[in-house]
Scaffold this active site. Structure first.
Site, PDB file in Angstrom:
ATOM      1  N   GLU A 270       0.894  -1.179   0.000  1.00 13.38           N
ATOM      2  CA  GLU A 270       0.000   0.000   0.000  1.00 13.38           C
ATOM      3  C   GLU A 270       0.915   1.207   0.000  1.00 13.38           C
ATOM      4  O   GLU A 270       1.529   1.531   1.019  1.00 13.38           O
ATOM      5  CB  GLU A 270      -0.928  -0.044   1.216  1.00 13.38           C
ATOM      6  CG  GLU A 270      -2.068   0.948   1.161  1.00 13.38           C
ATOM      7  CD  GLU A 270      -1.731   2.278   1.824  1.00 13.38           C
ATOM      8  OE1 GLU A 270      -1.488   3.262   1.091  1.00 13.38           O
ATOM      9  OE2 GLU A 270      -1.713   2.321   3.055  1.00 13.38           O
ATOM     10  N   CYS A 308      -1.739   9.125   3.109  1.00 17.96           N
ATOM     11  CA  CYS A 308      -1.488   8.679   1.735  1.00 17.96           C
ATOM     12  C   CYS A 308      -2.640   9.008   0.796  1.00 17.96           C
ATOM     13  O   CYS A 308      -2.435   9.202  -0.401  1.00 17.96           O
ATOM     14  CB  CYS A 308      -1.173   7.188   1.708  1.00 17.96           C
ATOM     15  SG  CYS A 308      -2.452   6.160   2.468  1.00 17.96           S
TER      16      CYS A 308
END
Length: 503
Positions: A270, A308
């Site tokens: 990720e 993020c």
């Protein structure tokens, strides 16, 4: 004013200015908590004050080898626990996390910097994630396939735990991100060696204690810290490790993915993003504009932009560029900066000094290439790693800000002339994690949801990360997903069993 390295140490090498709410740091290796290790130690710093919190022991090869061997023993034990019993244990861990939320949130804020309310929300949401993954432990269904030839009694396709997992997590969500990996891996029947960020080790340490106190076997969870490159290379190469899971930058994810591939090991990454926000014409004025601005400023500066999936590029109709930019910048200017322990604080510090230096490089590059700086752009003149909420407008496509994830409190507002042009600009980068859009029109909402290229698209909201939903991106934003039924399957292998008649 920063504290110099030598100022951290008192007589006899002890750290001064320890915070009473911050625990003694230790690693968890082979069922033991270690306050000393062969890799030395480092000081953990409070980013709001630049003062020392504690010394962190660092694992060397001896501790890393012991952790990998322990994980193998833990896997052989934990994989044999029935899924329902794993569910019960993990639910107990989630409840302990909720009971200890105030303590853990305070520690999280001390070492990471985010406002206490955000930290508390992170801890409770992490408990929800563990709950959901615990439920998924009971739903790792297989399937039966009808035989097509005589003599075969059955074909069964089932899922089995992949094996010991090496999990690497960063500092921006030091409870949430480990919870995703630990919850899914343990629910699937895997053991885990987890390496949290050395900047924020105590949050993960307290999380691990919740799992252990709930009854997870000590060998099933090992926690190590150390030199990141050394730890990752060592663990990935170990024969005991069957799966690698990392949350981090694109560069780090590519490196660890390559290392995992060389050993033919399962990999989930990720990685970073560069989230666009498209504001349709019907939401660019009046009450619609008020709604978009309130939601956007809150989402952009949450955790000081160290998210993020944080919104970065805001695309607005050219006719509304001036008013949108002016109001966005004015709202950013009003944000109250300070220690996360202060109830009045709306945005805390960046997590470490390196982030300040990088923000300055982003700003200098954007200004140098002609982007309009509307507000911010400077380090705040006070102790701590504080950087002003920063807003640019009309940044050239060649700027670093328009090409790379700033991972900080910087937003850029760009005009568009047609919705097609906005979609094209939103999809122009090689990332695809989070993306957002605002519109009242149902047709436009569906069009944007389909046309925007990202793993997660939020229409009229920024809450794309929920415990039941898969979290992950496309392109350079990663491989695989966390959370939900999709997340747990990444910690399993498919196994086919065929049974024939014995004679």
């Amino acid at each position: 004013m920063r504290i110099s390295d030598h100022a951290l140490w008192g007589v006899g090498g002890t750290v001064r200015s320890m915070t009473s709410s911050y625990p003694t740091l230790s690693l968890h290796v082979a069922g033991h908590w270690l306050t000393q290790a062969s890799g030395g130690e480092r000081v953990v710093i409070n980013p709001a004050t630049e003062e020392p919190l504690a010394r962190l022991p660092l694992a060397g090869p001896a501790e890393l080898a012991a952790a990998a061997e322990s994980a193998q023993r833990g896997f052989e034990q934990w994989r044999r626990v029935r899924p329902h019993d794993r569910y019960v244990t993990l639910r107990r861990a989630a409840e302990l996390l909720r009971q200890r939320a105030d303590e853990i949130a305070t520690v999280l804020t001390l070492e990471q910097g985010k406002p206490l309310a955000e930290a508390k929300r992170e801890v409770t949401l992490s408990a929800d994630i563990i709950d959901v993954q615990a439920e998924e432990a009971k739903r790792l269904y297989g399937r039966g396939v009808a035989p097509r030839v005589d003599g075969i009694l059955s074909h069964t396709v089932t899922r089995v735990p992949v094996g010991p997992v090496a999990a690497f997590t960063p500092w921006n969500f030091p409870v949430n991100l480990p919870s995703r990996k630990l919850g899914s891996a343990l629910a699937a029947g895997c053991s885990v060696v987890i390496k949290p960020a050395e900047e924020t080790p105590a949050s993960c340490m307290l999380l691990v204690r919740c799992f252990l106190d709930a009854g997870v076997p000590p060998d099933a969870i090992n926690m190590v810290c150390g030199d990141p490159a050394q730890v990752s290379s060592f663990l990935i190469e170990r024969p005991e490790i069957a799966k690698v899971s990392v949350t981090g930058s694109v560069a780090v994810g590519k490196l660890l993915g390559e290392q995992a591939a060389r050993h033919v090991k399962r990999f989930t990454g990720e990685l970073g993003g560069h989230a666009p926000v498209i504001v349709a014409e019907d939401m660019a004025e009046g009450a619609g504009l008020d709604f978009v601005l309130k939601q956007s400023v809150t989402a952009k500066y949450r955790n000081a932009g160290q998210v993020c999936a944080s919104p970065i590029r805001f695309y607005v109709p050219r006719a509304q560029l001036a008013v949108f930019s002016e109001r966005f910048a004015a709202a950013a200017q009003k944000l109250q900066l300070g220690s996360g322990l202060d109830a009045a604080t709306q945005m805390g510090p960046l997590s470490h000094a390196r982030r300040i230096d990088d923000m300055e490089r982003f700003v200098d590059d954007a200004v140098g290439q002609g982007a309009r700086l509307l507000t911010g752009g400077h380090r705040v003149a006070r102790p701590g790693f504080f950087f002003e909420p920063t807003v640019f407008a009309e940044a050239p496509a060649s700027t670093r800000l328009m090409q790379q994830e700033p991972f900080g409190p910087i937003a850029v507002i760009q005009p568009y002339d047609t919705l097609d042009a906005a979609i094209e600009q939103a999809n122009a980068l090689p990332y695809g994690l989070g993306a957002y859009a605002f519109t009242r029109d149902l047709h436009t909402a569906h069009r944007l949801g389909e046309a925007i290229e990202a793993g997660m698209v939020g229409i009229n909201h920024f809450g794309v990360s929920q415990p039941e939903l898969p979290f992950g991106g496309i392109r350079e934003s990663g491989i695989g997903h966390e959370q939900g039924p999709e997340g747990i399957t990444h910690y399993t292998e498919i196994k086919t069993i065929t049974v024939g008649r014995p004679f």
